[in-house]
Each structure stands twice: as C-alpha cells, then as structure tokens.
Design an enzyme around this catalytic site. Structure first.
Site, PDB file in Angstrom:
ATOM      1  N   SER A  26       0.831  -1.200   0.000  1.00  0.00           N
ATOM      2  CA  SER A  26       0.000   0.000   0.000  1.00  0.00           C
ATOM      3  C   SER A  26       0.870   1.255   0.000  1.00  0.00           C
ATOM      4  O   SER A  26       0.610   2.207  -0.741  1.00  0.00           O
ATOM      5  CB  SER A  26      -0.920   0.002   1.229  1.00  0.00           C
ATOM      6  OG  SER A  26      -1.826  -1.065   1.195  1.00  0.00           O
ATOM      7  N   ARG A  49       0.881   7.953   5.446  1.00  0.00           N
ATOM      8  CA  ARG A  49      -0.071   7.144   6.206  1.00  0.00           C
ATOM      9  C   ARG A  49      -1.444   7.808   6.246  1.00  0.00           C
ATOM     10  O   ARG A  49      -2.464   7.120   6.280  1.00  0.00           O
ATOM     11  CB  ARG A  49       0.446   6.888   7.629  1.00  0.00           C
ATOM     12  CG  ARG A  49      -0.384   5.851   8.386  1.00  0.00           C
ATOM     13  CD  ARG A  49       0.271   5.463   9.688  1.00  0.00           C
ATOM     14  NE  ARG A  49       1.372   4.558   9.520  1.00  0.00           N
ATOM     15  CZ  ARG A  49       1.261   3.222   9.452  1.00  0.00           C
ATOM     16  NH1 ARG A  49       0.072   2.656   9.487  1.00  0.00           N
ATOM     17  NH2 ARG A  49       2.334   2.470   9.324  1.00  0.00           N
ATOM     18  N   HIS A  52      -2.864   6.842   3.018  1.00  0.00           N
ATOM     19  CA  HIS A  52      -3.170   5.406   3.110  1.00  0.00           C
ATOM     20  C   HIS A  52      -4.470   5.153   3.868  1.00  0.00           C
ATOM     21  O   HIS A  52      -5.257   4.276   3.512  1.00  0.00           O
ATOM     22  CB  HIS A  52      -1.997   4.709   3.806  1.00  0.00           C
ATOM     23  CG  HIS A  52      -2.225   3.278   4.153  1.00  0.00           C
ATOM     24  ND1 HIS A  52      -2.541   2.870   5.430  1.00  0.00           N
ATOM     25  CD2 HIS A  52      -2.192   2.151   3.408  1.00  0.00           C
ATOM     26  CE1 HIS A  52      -2.672   1.555   5.461  1.00  0.00           C
ATOM     27  NE2 HIS A  52      -2.468   1.090   4.250  1.00  0.00           N
TER      28      HIS A  52
END
Length: 232
Positions: A26, A49, A52
C-alpha cells in the site's frame, strides 16, 4: 533478515508477515501515485499514512508542518508524553500495544462529569469545557494534542496557548464547516509545533493515522524503515 526480525518484534509494525506485506505494498502504491513532493524524510511517512488511511491524495497538498514539528512529536512520544484528544473515536482508533511502547496515555475528556457540568453551566461546548479543564489540571503541558473533530476545541486550545499552555505538538485536523478555517489559521500562528490539514478536510481518522506514523517513526529511531521509502 535482521529488519524482518526487528519488524516482527516491534508492535509499531504489522503483527504478521502477510499484514506487513499488504501495508508495504500500500505504501509503495501511495509513493508511486503521489509522485514528487517537497516533504522531508520525517514528514512524508506521516502524510503517506494519512493518504493510506483515507485513499485521498489531496492530503499531499493540504498537509502543513511547522518547523521541527515531527522532531518535537517524536521526542514527546519517546519520553512517554500524554496524548490528549478531542474525540472518543481517536482514543478508540489508537493501537494499545503501540501506545505501550513508550507508555503514552490517551486522555479524552468530553464525557468527564466536571467537563459536562461546566459546559451546561456556561452554555459552551463540551470541547471548550474539556480544554479549560485540561488547562486547569496541567494536562496540556508537554502533551501531544490531537484535534480531529471539534473546531471549538482547537480555538479554545489556541487561547490556552496564548495564556501560557505549551503542548509538545498539536495535530490540528478538525473537519467541518463552522470555524474550521479560523481555528486552523489560529493554530498556525501559535508558538507551538503543529501539523495541520488546511481547508475543511480533516477528521479523527487522520489524527489516528498521524499518531501511528509518529509512533512507528519513534520506535524505529526516527527512520522510515518501509521498503517503499527505501526503494523510492
């Protein structure tokens, strides 16, 4: 192999090999699709993040850091700083095992009886009352403060900072339409380290993502150990 063993023993990383592989893939996709950026090696793992967690690449353009904000956050985490949050959703989203790495206590005050009573008595929001209570009890000093829901919490926090409160880092990421822009602008003018999502976008998910990224960086000694970053 040494890095794999280290990751297996580190609760800041995914617990299983498959989980780690999915997360790293990812991150690789985010790096690839995000393309060039101006973030530092300490800033990008946090923005990555956040992307993500939301699948929203706009946070590459919206996320701002004050000078030294990540370094201040890492130091606070490693020293076991309290994490004060404006929403139960943030507290529930933080991984307990990761919090135990450095002994970071999460505090959420909106349902505290004294906070509720103060809000009823003043006619203000519970968020405002929570900040006032935290300031009186010394809970803001040296804390990491995560704001993902209530602009009134952030505005009250900035006022406490003007009065002398000094949190170690403020994650100013409230979402909404009323007082959101004003609150974020006020924080960016405050004399404390901050990470902000500009505009109306924000939310508890982003605060959780940013905090998990900070904890992982802290656990890894301030180095992004993801294969995606090393290969990039």
């Amino acid at each position: 192999m040494d890095e794999l063993i280290k990751a297996q023993k580190n609760p800041a990383h995914q617990m299983t090999e498959k989980g780690r592989a999915i997360e790293e893939e990812s991150f690789r996709i985010v790096d690839l699709e995000a393309g060039a950026h101006g973030f530092s090696p300490l800033q990008w793992p946090i923005v990555r993040r956040m992307i993500h967690a939301t699948a929203d690449f706009e946070f590459k353009e919206l996320t701002r850091f004050s000078e030294g904000a990540v370094e201040a956050g890492l130091k606070a985490i490693q020293e076991g700083a309290r994490i004060l949050v404006d929403a139960r959703m943030i507290a529930c989203g933080l991984n307990p095992e990761r919090l135990r790495l450095f002994g970071n206590e999460v505090v959420e005050l909106l349902a505290h009886p004294e906070v509720v009573a103060r809000a009823k008595a003043t006619g203000g929001t519970r968020a405002e009352a929570a900040v006032a209570y935290a300031w009186e009890k010394g809970l803001l000093q040296g804390a990491i403060v995560g704001v993902g829901n209530a602009p009134t919490f952030l505005l009250a926090l900035v006022e406490a900072i003007r009065q002398g409160a000094r949190p170690a880092l403020v994650l100013g990421m409230p979402v909404g339409f009323v007082n959101v822009l004003e609150a974020k602008r006020a924080l960016m003018e405050a004399p404390v380290p901050w990470i902000v999502t500009e505009g109306r976008k924000g939310g508890s998910t982003l605060v959780v993502a940013a905090l998990h990224a900070l904890i992982r960086l802290a656990a890894d000694g301030g180095v992004d150990t993801s294969s995606a970053f090393r290969e990039g």
